[in-house]
Motif scaffolding. Structure first.
Motif, mmCIF file in Angstrom:
data_model
loop_
_atom_site.group_PDB
_atom_site.id
_atom_site.type_symbol
_atom_site.label_atom_id
_atom_site.label_comp_id
_atom_site.label_asym_id
_atom_site.label_seq_id
_atom_site.Cartn_x
_atom_site.Cartn_y
_atom_site.Cartn_z
ATOM 1 N N UNK A 38 33.123 -25.657 46.493
ATOM 2 C CA UNK A 38 34.541 -25.813 46.561
ATOM 3 C C UNK A 38 35.199 -24.209 46.687
ATOM 4 N N UNK A 39 34.581 -23.284 45.898
ATOM 5 C CA UNK A 39 35.144 -21.889 46.082
ATOM 6 C C UNK A 39 34.822 -21.389 47.430
ATOM 7 N N UNK A 40 33.610 -21.659 47.991
ATOM 8 C CA UNK A 40 33.199 -21.233 49.645
ATOM 9 C C UNK A 40 34.054 -21.874 50.273
ATOM 10 N N UNK A 51 43.690 -25.235 51.244
ATOM 11 C CA UNK A 51 43.161 -24.410 50.041
ATOM 12 C C UNK A 51 43.687 -24.817 49.001
ATOM 13 N N UNK A 52 44.714 -25.185 48.642
ATOM 14 C CA UNK A 52 45.332 -25.647 47.593
ATOM 15 C C UNK A 52 44.754 -26.843 46.837
ATOM 16 N N UNK A 53 44.299 -27.892 47.788
ATOM 17 C CA UNK A 53 43.699 -28.816 47.445
ATOM 18 C C UNK A 53 42.219 -28.539 46.676
ATOM 19 N N UNK A 54 41.568 -27.847 47.473
ATOM 20 C CA UNK A 54 40.157 -27.494 46.927
ATOM 21 C C UNK A 54 40.449 -26.487 45.652
ATOM 22 N N UNK A 55 41.276 -25.724 45.353
ATOM 23 C CA UNK A 55 41.467 -24.916 44.086
ATOM 24 C C UNK A 55 41.989 -25.897 42.953
ATOM 25 N N UNK A 56 42.746 -26.957 43.229
ATOM 26 C CA UNK A 56 43.116 -27.957 42.471
ATOM 27 C C UNK A 56 41.919 -28.911 41.961
ATOM 28 N N UNK A 58 38.774 -27.747 42.023
ATOM 29 C CA UNK A 58 38.221 -26.804 41.070
ATOM 30 C C UNK A 58 38.488 -26.645 39.797
ATOM 31 N N UNK A 59 39.819 -26.790 39.796
ATOM 32 C CA UNK A 59 40.375 -26.363 38.237
ATOM 33 C C UNK A 59 39.988 -27.998 37.714
ATOM 34 N N UNK A 60 40.308 -28.949 38.245
ATOM 35 C CA UNK A 60 39.865 -30.302 37.343
ATOM 36 C C UNK A 60 38.536 -30.133 37.144
ATOM 37 N N UNK A 61 37.596 -29.796 38.013
ATOM 38 C CA UNK A 61 36.105 -30.054 37.276
ATOM 39 C C UNK A 61 35.838 -28.882 36.342
ATOM 40 N N UNK A 62 36.523 -27.731 36.497
ATOM 41 C CA UNK A 62 36.480 -26.876 35.152
ATOM 42 C C UNK A 62 36.996 -27.575 33.934
ATOM 43 N N UNK A 63 37.956 -28.399 33.828
ATOM 44 C CA UNK A 63 38.443 -28.854 32.725
ATOM 45 C C UNK A 63 37.427 -29.892 32.325
ATOM 46 N N UNK A 64 36.809 -30.936 33.140
ATOM 47 C CA UNK A 64 35.582 -31.811 32.801
ATOM 48 C C UNK A 64 34.436 -31.129 32.383
#
Length: 76
Positions: A38-40, A51-56, A58-64
């Motif tokens: 997702x970062x790539x 870009x914003x959707x991919x970052x969001x 990524x953040x959701x996956x970090x929380x998971x």
């Protein structure tokens, strides 16, 4: 007051399988791989909304990942 939960055998088995330490570790590793991708993709995003959707995501996956790591640590 009794704080025990009454679970069906099927639900109990499903929870036991989900909370298996090796399975949690595999899920955490998978989340890391997906987050790297997702970062790539975010770096190559063609629009600000993409870009914003991919970052969001990524953040959701970090929380998971954090939640799964907490479950794994509680098993010690």
């Amino acid at each position: 007051m009794n704080n025990t939960l009454s679970l069906s055998p099927e639900l109990s088995d499903a929870l036991r399988e989900f909370l298996d330490k090796d399975a949690l570790t595999d899920r955490i590793d998978l989340i890391d791989t997906v987050r790297d991708n997702l970062v790539a993709q975010a770096a190559d995003a063609e629009s600000e909304s993409e870009h914003k959707q991919l970052i969001d995501m990524n953040y959701s996956l970090l929380q998971l990942k954090t939640d799964l790591r907490t479950l794994r640590q509680l098993q010690k």
